[in-house]
Design an enzyme around this catalytic site. Structure first.
Site, PDB file in Angstrom:
ATOM      1  N   GLY A 132      17.914  13.682 -32.912  1.00 53.82           N
ATOM      2  CA  GLY A 132      17.611  14.114 -31.548  1.00 53.82           C
ATOM      3  C   GLY A 132      18.236  13.209 -30.505  1.00 53.82           C
ATOM      4  N   ALA A 133      18.402  11.926 -30.860  1.00 54.10           N
ATOM      5  CA  ALA A 133      18.984  10.991 -29.896  1.00 54.10           C
ATOM      6  C   ALA A 133      20.452  11.334 -29.648  1.00 54.10           C
ATOM      7  CB  ALA A 133      18.838   9.562 -30.402  1.00 54.10           C
TER       8      ALA A 133
ATOM      9  N   GLY B 250       0.824  -1.207   0.000  1.00 54.74           N
ATOM     10  CA  GLY B 250       0.000   0.000   0.000  1.00 54.74           C
ATOM     11  C   GLY B 250       0.858   1.256   0.000  1.00 54.74           C
ATOM     12  N   GLY B 251       0.337   2.291   0.657  1.00 54.98           N
ATOM     13  CA  GLY B 251       1.022   3.590   0.673  1.00 54.98           C
ATOM     14  C   GLY B 251       2.421   3.505   1.234  1.00 54.98           C
TER      15      GLY B 251
HETATM   16  C1  HXC Z   1      -0.905  -4.032  13.216  1.00 55.36           C
HETATM   17  C2  HXC Z   1      -0.129  -5.922  12.200  1.00 55.36           C
HETATM   18  C3  HXC Z   1      -0.210  -5.297  10.943  1.00 55.36           C
HETATM   19  C4  HXC Z   1      -0.684  -3.950  10.886  1.00 55.36           C
HETATM   20  C5  HXC Z   1       0.533  -7.290  10.667  1.00 55.36           C
HETATM   21  N1  HXC Z   1       0.314  -7.150  11.984  1.00 55.36           N
HETATM   22  N2  HXC Z   1       0.203  -6.166  10.003  1.00 55.36           N
HETATM   23  N3  HXC Z   1      -0.481  -5.287  13.323  1.00 55.36           N
HETATM   24  N4  HXC Z   1      -1.020  -3.367  12.044  1.00 55.36           N
HETATM   25  N5  HXC Z   1      -0.765  -3.298   9.737  1.00 55.36           N
HETATM   26  C6  HXC Z   1       0.553  -8.132  13.015  1.00 55.36           C
HETATM   27  C7  HXC Z   1      -0.412  -9.301  12.948  1.00 55.36           C
HETATM   28  O1  HXC Z   1      -1.614  -8.986  13.637  1.00 55.36           O
HETATM   29  C8  HXC Z   1       0.382 -10.385  13.669  1.00 55.36           C
HETATM   30  O2  HXC Z   1       0.308 -10.129  15.043  1.00 55.36           O
HETATM   31  C9  HXC Z   1       1.811 -10.085  13.249  1.00 55.36           C
HETATM   32  O3  HXC Z   1       1.813  -8.722  12.807  1.00 55.36           O
HETATM   33  C10 HXC Z   1       2.277 -10.944  12.106  1.00 55.36           C
HETATM   34  O4  HXC Z   1       1.302 -10.879  11.080  1.00 55.36           O
HETATM   35  P1  HXC Z   1       0.771 -12.192  10.354  1.00 55.36           P
HETATM   36  O5  HXC Z   1      -0.421 -11.773   9.579  1.00 55.36           O
HETATM   37  O6  HXC Z   1       0.630 -13.302  11.306  1.00 55.36           O
HETATM   38  O7  HXC Z   1       1.995 -12.518   9.412  1.00 55.36           O
HETATM   39  P2  HXC Z   1       1.996 -13.072   7.939  1.00 55.36           P
HETATM   40  O8  HXC Z   1       1.066 -14.252   7.832  1.00 55.36           O
HETATM   41  O9  HXC Z   1       3.436 -13.277   7.589  1.00 55.36           O
HETATM   42  O10 HXC Z   1       1.381 -11.919   7.023  1.00 55.36           O
HETATM   43  C11 HXC Z   1       2.043 -10.685   6.869  1.00 55.36           C
HETATM   44  C12 HXC Z   1       1.138  -9.646   6.156  1.00 55.36           C
HETATM   45  C13 HXC Z   1      -0.212  -9.569   6.920  1.00 55.36           C
HETATM   46  C14 HXC Z   1       0.935 -10.093   4.721  1.00 55.36           C
HETATM   47  C15 HXC Z   1       1.894  -8.337   6.149  1.00 55.36           C
HETATM   48  O11 HXC Z   1       0.057  -9.427   8.318  1.00 55.36           O
HETATM   49  C16 HXC Z   1      -1.050  -8.442   6.467  1.00 55.36           C
HETATM   50  O12 HXC Z   1      -1.683  -8.532   5.434  1.00 55.36           O
HETATM   51  N6  HXC Z   1      -1.081  -7.370   7.282  1.00 55.36           N
HETATM   52  C17 HXC Z   1      -1.903  -6.228   6.980  1.00 55.36           C
HETATM   53  C18 HXC Z   1      -1.355  -5.494   5.828  1.00 55.36           C
HETATM   54  C19 HXC Z   1      -2.141  -4.266   5.502  1.00 55.36           C
HETATM   55  O13 HXC Z   1      -3.272  -4.355   5.022  1.00 55.36           O
HETATM   56  N7  HXC Z   1      -1.633  -3.133   5.844  1.00 55.36           N
HETATM   57  C20 HXC Z   1      -2.226  -1.943   5.452  1.00 55.36           C
HETATM   58  C21 HXC Z   1      -2.561  -1.141   6.635  1.00 55.36           C
HETATM   59  S1  HXC Z   1      -3.190   0.377   5.995  1.00 55.36           S
HETATM   60  P3  HXC Z   1       0.383 -11.291  16.146  1.00 55.36           P
HETATM   61  O14 HXC Z   1       0.156 -10.581  17.438  1.00 55.36           O
HETATM   62  O15 HXC Z   1      -0.703 -12.240  15.764  1.00 55.36           O
HETATM   63  O16 HXC Z   1       1.731 -11.903  16.014  1.00 55.36           O
HETATM   64  C22 HXC Z   1      -1.833   1.139   5.358  1.00 55.36           C
HETATM   65  C23 HXC Z   1      -2.134   2.455   4.750  1.00 55.36           C
HETATM   66  C24 HXC Z   1      -0.949   3.311   4.904  1.00 55.36           C
HETATM   67  O17 HXC Z   1      -0.755   0.713   5.417  1.00 55.36           O
HETATM   68  C25 HXC Z   1      -1.039   4.467   4.011  1.00 55.36           C
HETATM   69  C26 HXC Z   1       0.160   5.270   4.110  1.00 55.36           C
HETATM   70  C27 HXC Z   1       0.204   6.308   3.058  1.00 55.36           C
END
Ligand code: HXC
Length: 517
Positions: free
Chosen positions: A407-408, A172-173
């Site tokens: 031009g190149a 994402g971002g």
């Molecule tokens: C809080 C998070 C987190 C997040 C992961 N965790 N992403 N906690 N905020 N964004 C935590 C999980 O709850 C988990 O906690 C631990 O990290 C490991 O994650 P898993 O899912 O078990 O690991 P894995 O299976 O390896 O998957 C990794 C992942 C997945 C693909 C990154 O965690 C995921 O899809 N996370 C969300 C990604 C996402 O959508 N982010 C966007 C947020 S919005 P525990 O306690 O169980 O160990 C954003 C917008 C920003 O980013 C804009 C900025 C401009």
């Protein structure tokens, strides 16, 4: 009188908790898969015992969604300064074992503080990305944190080199922080980077795709051009970052780490003469030319797998660090297209920002003709090259090997576009356009009416080529510094670099120019 032992014990325990990140079991699990932890990466990057950590005891202040009262060691990012090649470098390394390396308010504050420190002290920044993105539990504080990181990336741009290692998820971002940095290194099979992944793409557009297609290192290295280097694992990514740093100054006020010898070797290299094919129709592999031109035959190539019709990279010539830009006639005949223009223009901008002299090798038949190119905006993209070269004030040395058409030719840093010195091999063909096209336009009627139009066309092409497609008209019109034997290329360029290294060019003050983006 001595410090209370209990205080020291408490300090040691706190340190151990920080070092354990998300827990020893999680750290070991990663290592068993051959993936480094955040702290392993920092340790591998720096010279032994040189790392000084900043904000090890910082932790989050969220009070919601299960994080309440939870201690997040280092707030999921290790920050500090250590030494690479005897010079200080700032690093932040996200710790996936702690809340998925997610970015919250304090995490962002640590990164921003580090970047401010690096800018003030004039040292490169390396960011290791391994994160689930914005820490969902912290709500808009996380969003605001990303905004602050992006803002700092932009403030640091052109002041200190910024290198991003994508070592895990970067979704994402969050991908915009690396995108705002100078060089991106991505680990094959371990990292992925995308704005919207396969699930979102399917839900919104109905298009089916895999993560590899949109977010893998290979996709970004060869198709999108979003990254600069592909690494096979963590160790390799760190080696790439270290080698990259060995060519770069610490900041925009420093010179790059030149290592000039006391004397330039002026001996000829007959092997270079032999590289030139007999006819201009046979392609010349410019990598072989570069190999003979640079110290130890070593080019540190950047974006090797993308827009292969142009080669860019760092090297040294008689110890002087240079940025090389070279047409590659083995791919798309060395033409300039949209991607080649973007690739080289950004590289020229980087070198100029960090005082790295430019060496341009020209063998270009023109811009790539085609509907896609025109509709894709080759005018705008090609203009980036013209702009970048003309705006650059670092030493600019150009060597024309063979074709330099239209031009190149101008876009590849001709004298008119601001080159300090232009050399040409006797095989150079500097002309307003290719011989076939020119003969067709000038003598169309005559060719059509000839008894043997094919033979007449060949005669006219040969006539045009012998008169115009040579280096001599350009030499007589002072458009080139000298015509040289290919065998003398290395000493000639080495001398030219020494002679231009002290160049100082000032332009009228302005906020900034308006490069076509
Ligand atoms: C809080 C998070 C987190 C997040 C992961 N965790 N992403 N906690 N905020 N964004 C935590 C999980 O709850 C988990 O906690 C631990 O990290 C490991 O994650 P898993 O899912 O078990 O690991 P894995 O299976 O390896 O998957 C990794 C992942 C997945 C693909 C990154 O965690 C995921 O899809 N996370 C969300 C990604 C996402 O959508 N982010 C966007 C947020 S919005 P525990 O306690 O169980 O160990 C954003 C917008 C920003 O980013 C804009 C900025 C401009």
């Amino acid at each position: 009188m001595a410090i209370d032992k209990a205080l020291l014990k408490d300090l040691a325990e706190r340190r151990a908790r920080v070092a354990a990140g998300g827990g020893l079991a999680k750290l070991e699990e990663r290592r068993s898969k051959g993936i480094m932890t955040a702290r392993d990466r920092v340790e591998a990057l720096f010279e032994p015992d040189s790392f000084q950590e900043f904000g090890a005891h910082v932790t989050h202040h969220a009070h919601d969604f299960g994080l309440s009262g939870k201690y997040l060691p280092a707030d999921a990012v290790v920050t500090g300064v250590g030494y690479v090649g005897g010079r200080p470098v700032a690093v932040f390394s996200q710790d996936f074992t702690v809340a998925g390396g997610s970015l919250g308010k304090m995490h962002a504050q640590k990164i921003c503080n580090l970047m401010e420190y690096a800018m003030q002290s004039g040292m490169p920044i390396i960011g290791v990305n391994d994160s689930g993105g914005a820490r969902i539990q912290e709500g808009v504080d996380s969003l605001s944190g990303y905004g602050q990181v992006f803002h700092h990336n932009v403030q640091a741009s052109g002041l200190v080199p910024q290198i991003s290692v994508i070592a895990g998820p970067c979704a994402g971002g969050a991908a915009y922080s690396p995108a705002l940095m100078d060089f991106l290194i991505m680990i094959r099979g371990q990292a992925n980077m995308f704005i919207t992944g396969p699930d979102v793409i399917r839900a919104v557009t109905g298009q089916q795709c895999t993560m590899d297609e949109v977010g893998s290192a290979d996709t970004h290295g060869a198709v999108s051009g979003n990254i600069h280097f592909i690494a096979e694992n963590d160790e390799h990514a760190i080696q790439i970052a270290q080698e990259l740093l060995s060519f770069l100054p610490s900041n925009n006020l420093d010179d790059p780490p030149h290592r000039p010898g006391s004397k330039i070797s002026m001996s000829a290299d007959p092997g270079m003469d032999e590289l030139v094919p007999e006819t201009s129709k046979d392609p010349l592999d410019v990598l072989k030319v570069i190999e003979r031109l640079v110290d130890d035959g070593h080019l540190f190539e950047v974006q090797r797998d993308w827009a292969k019709n142009i080669i860019i990279g760092f090297a040294r010539i008689e110890g002087i660090v240079v940025g090389i830009i070279a047409n590659q006639p083995m791919v798309k005949a060395g033409t300039l297209d949209i991607d080649a223009s973007d690739k080289s223009a950004r590289f020229v901008r980087f070198c100029n920002a960090f005082n790295i002299p430019l060496v341009t090798l020209v063998d270009v038949p023109g811009f790539l003709p085609g509907v896609q190119q025109e509709r894709g905006g080759i005018i705008r993209h090609g203009a980036k090259m013209l702009f970048a070269y003309a705006a650059a004030t670092v030493p600019k040395i150009t060597l024309i090997l063979r074709k330099a058409y239209g031009g190149a030719y101008l876009a590849m840093c001709s004298k008119d576009m601001g080159a300090d010195m232009v050399f040409a091999w006797p095989s150079a063909e500097i002309a307003v356009m290719g011989a076939e096209g020119a003969a067709n336009i000038l003598f169309r009627k005559e060719i059509k009416e000839a008894a043997d139009p094919v033979a007449r066309a060949a005669e006219m092409v040969a006539e045009y080529r012998s008169r115009f497609a040579t280096p001599w008209q350009a030499a007589e019109n002072n458009m080139i510094t000298d015509v040289i034997e290919p065998s003398m290329s290395r000493p000639t360029i080495a001398l030219a670099l020494r002679n231009t290294l002290s160049k100082r060019e000032t332009r009228p003050p302005k906020k900034h120019g308006n490069i076509p983006l």
